[in-house]
Design a protein around this motif. Structure first.
Motif, short mmCIF file in Angstrom:
data_model
loop_
_atom_site.label_atom_id
_atom_site.label_comp_id
_atom_site.label_asym_id
_atom_site.label_seq_id
_atom_site.Cartn_x
_atom_site.Cartn_y
_atom_site.Cartn_z
N VAL A 45 0.82 -1.22 0.00
CA VAL A 45 0.00 0.00 0.00
C VAL A 45 0.85 1.27 0.00
CG1 VAL A 45 -1.96 -1.07 1.17
CG2 VAL A 45 -0.14 0.00 2.53
N ASP A 46 2.18 1.13 0.11
CA ASP A 46 3.04 2.30 0.23
C ASP A 46 4.23 2.22 -0.71
OD1 ASP A 46 4.11 0.13 1.65
OD2 ASP A 46 5.30 1.43 2.92
N ASP A 47 4.89 3.38 -0.89
CA ASP A 47 6.08 3.43 -1.73
C ASP A 47 6.88 4.67 -1.34
OD1 ASP A 47 7.97 2.85 -3.69
OD2 ASP A 47 6.44 2.37 -5.19
N ARG A 48 8.13 4.76 -1.87
CA ARG A 48 9.00 5.90 -1.56
C ARG A 48 8.50 7.16 -2.26
NH1 ARG A 48 12.38 1.59 -2.71
NH2 ARG A 48 13.68 0.88 -0.96
N PRO A 49 8.66 8.31 -1.62
CA PRO A 49 8.24 9.57 -2.25
C PRO A 49 9.18 9.97 -3.39
CG PRO A 49 9.30 10.01 -0.14
CD PRO A 49 9.17 8.52 -0.24
N PHE A 50 8.62 10.50 -4.47
CA PHE A 50 9.44 11.07 -5.54
C PHE A 50 10.26 12.24 -4.97
CE2 PHE A 50 6.00 9.52 -8.56
CZ PHE A 50 6.77 8.47 -9.04
N GLY A 55 10.89 8.24 5.04
CA GLY A 55 9.63 7.53 5.17
C GLY A 55 9.01 7.09 3.86
N MET A 56 7.78 6.63 3.99
CA MET A 56 7.02 6.09 2.86
C MET A 56 5.66 6.80 2.79
SD MET A 56 9.02 3.61 1.72
CE MET A 56 8.15 2.22 0.98
N LEU A 57 5.07 6.75 1.60
CA LEU A 57 3.75 7.35 1.39
C LEU A 57 2.74 6.27 1.03
CD1 LEU A 57 4.54 10.44 -0.86
CD2 LEU A 57 4.15 10.44 1.61
N LEU A 58 1.50 6.44 1.48
CA LEU A 58 0.43 5.57 1.00
C LEU A 58 0.18 5.90 -0.46
CD1 LEU A 58 -2.20 5.50 3.90
CD2 LEU A 58 -0.61 3.70 3.22
N LYS A 59 0.07 4.86 -1.28
CA LYS A 59 -0.13 5.03 -2.71
C LYS A 59 -1.56 5.47 -3.02
CE LYS A 59 1.34 1.29 -4.86
NZ LYS A 59 2.35 1.67 -5.90
N LEU A 83 -7.75 12.06 6.80
CA LEU A 83 -7.14 12.48 8.05
C LEU A 83 -5.66 12.72 7.79
CD1 LEU A 83 -9.18 12.57 10.34
CD2 LEU A 83 -9.67 10.59 8.92
N SER A 84 -5.21 13.95 8.04
CA SER A 84 -3.86 14.35 7.66
C SER A 84 -3.36 15.45 8.58
CB SER A 84 -3.87 14.84 6.20
OG SER A 84 -2.78 15.66 5.92
N ALA A 85 -2.07 15.42 8.90
CA ALA A 85 -1.49 16.48 9.72
C ALA A 85 -1.51 17.82 9.00
CB ALA A 85 -0.05 16.12 10.12
N GLN A 86 -1.62 17.79 7.67
CA GLN A 86 -1.65 19.04 6.91
C GLN A 86 -3.06 19.60 6.73
OE1 GLN A 86 0.03 16.19 5.26
NE2 GLN A 86 1.77 16.79 6.54
N GLY A 87 -4.06 18.90 7.24
CA GLY A 87 -5.44 19.31 7.01
C GLY A 87 -5.86 20.50 7.85
N GLU A 112 4.60 8.66 6.25
CA GLU A 112 4.87 10.08 6.08
C GLU A 112 3.69 10.82 5.45
OE1 GLU A 112 7.57 12.00 7.11
OE2 GLU A 112 7.84 10.14 8.24
N GLY A 113 2.64 10.11 5.16
CA GLY A 113 1.47 10.76 4.59
C GLY A 113 0.88 9.97 3.44
N VAL A 114 0.14 10.68 2.58
CA VAL A 114 -0.61 10.07 1.49
C VAL A 114 -0.29 10.81 0.21
CG1 VAL A 114 -2.95 9.57 0.65
CG2 VAL A 114 -2.46 9.43 3.09
#
Length: 238
Positions: A45-50, A55-59, A83-87, A112-114
């Motif tokens: 469900v996750d991968d490395r951020p571009f 950390g990893m991001l939810l895809k 639900l996000s810390a940036q919301g 690390e987020g979505v």
């Protein structure tokens, strides 16, 4: 709820008001495992951020597929909430708005987020429950569900409870509350609350709510009639 940890929710909704509301059929809570919408043997469900970073991001893919599977057609009273810390910060006013909807689908972020495309093109709202970072959105989702569910008709039993509490119609904190014994370790409950004069009690509660809000959450008073009243009283005392 859409989460990679569905077992997390076995506890929070099995007690108190939420449990009673579910048992009475007043609300329905469903938990969906995001990994059910993956297509590899590792259920990724996750991968490395571009661009690099920690950390990893939810895809985006599994989340889009999950929402579109759960709601093949989305009505105006069905909203997706990320639900996000940036919301934007969740508050009582938002809880009231959500309680008027038919359904909420809460997407619990992790790591690390979505992928931002979820926020931009799928979610109707991106919200945070406070200015801090949690390990994931599951705790935040439980908070949102509790705050919203108790505002649904019939859940609290006494509908006035949601009006007279903190962040109610006047936007203030609730007034201080006391119960028996009237004197505890030398500290006495206010005499006005023991006297039975309902008009005096009402006035005391109004003033005490304003004073407590001014002391603990002055930001709630900005621009209100209570703030002007407090400023006027301060000027008179000078």
């Amino acid at each position: 709820m859409l989460t990679i940890f569905p077992e997390f929710f076995r506890g929070p909704f099995e007690h108190g008001v939420i449990q009673r509301a579910r048992a009475a059929g007043l609300i329905e809570i469903s938990v969906h495992d995001l990994r059910g919408w993956t297509h590899d043997r590792h259920r990724t469900v996750d991968d490395r951020p571009f661009g690099g970073g920690e950390g990893m991001l939810l895809k985006a893919g599994p989340i889009f597929e999950a929402v579109e599977s759960i709601w093949p057609e989305r009505g105006s009273k069905q909203k997706v909430v990320l639900l996000s810390a940036q919301g934007c910060r969740f508050d009582q006013s938002m809880a009231r708005d959500f309680s008027a909807l038919d359904e909420l689908l809460l997407v619990c972020g992790r790591y690390e987020g979505v992928d931002e495309r979820v926020a931009e093109h799928l979610a109707d709202y991106e919200i945070s429950i406070g200015d801090y970072v949690l390990s994931g959105g599951e705790l935040a989702a439980a908070v949102v569900i509790d705050a919203v569910a108790r505002l649904k008709e019939g859940v609290l039993g006494n509908e006035q409870s949601a009006i007279a509490e903190s962040f109610g119609e006047n936007g203030l904190l609730d007034c201080p509350q006391y119960t028996r014994p009237a004197e505890f370790r030398g500290w006495k409950a206010p005499e006005v609350l023991l006297g039975g004069n309902h008009e005096e009690i009402r006035k005391w509660r109004s003033d005490a709510a304003r004073d407590k809000t001014l002391r603990l959450r002055p930001d709630l008073l900005k621009g209100s009639s209570y703030a002007k009243r407090s400023a006027d009283e301060s000027s008179e005392q000078e």
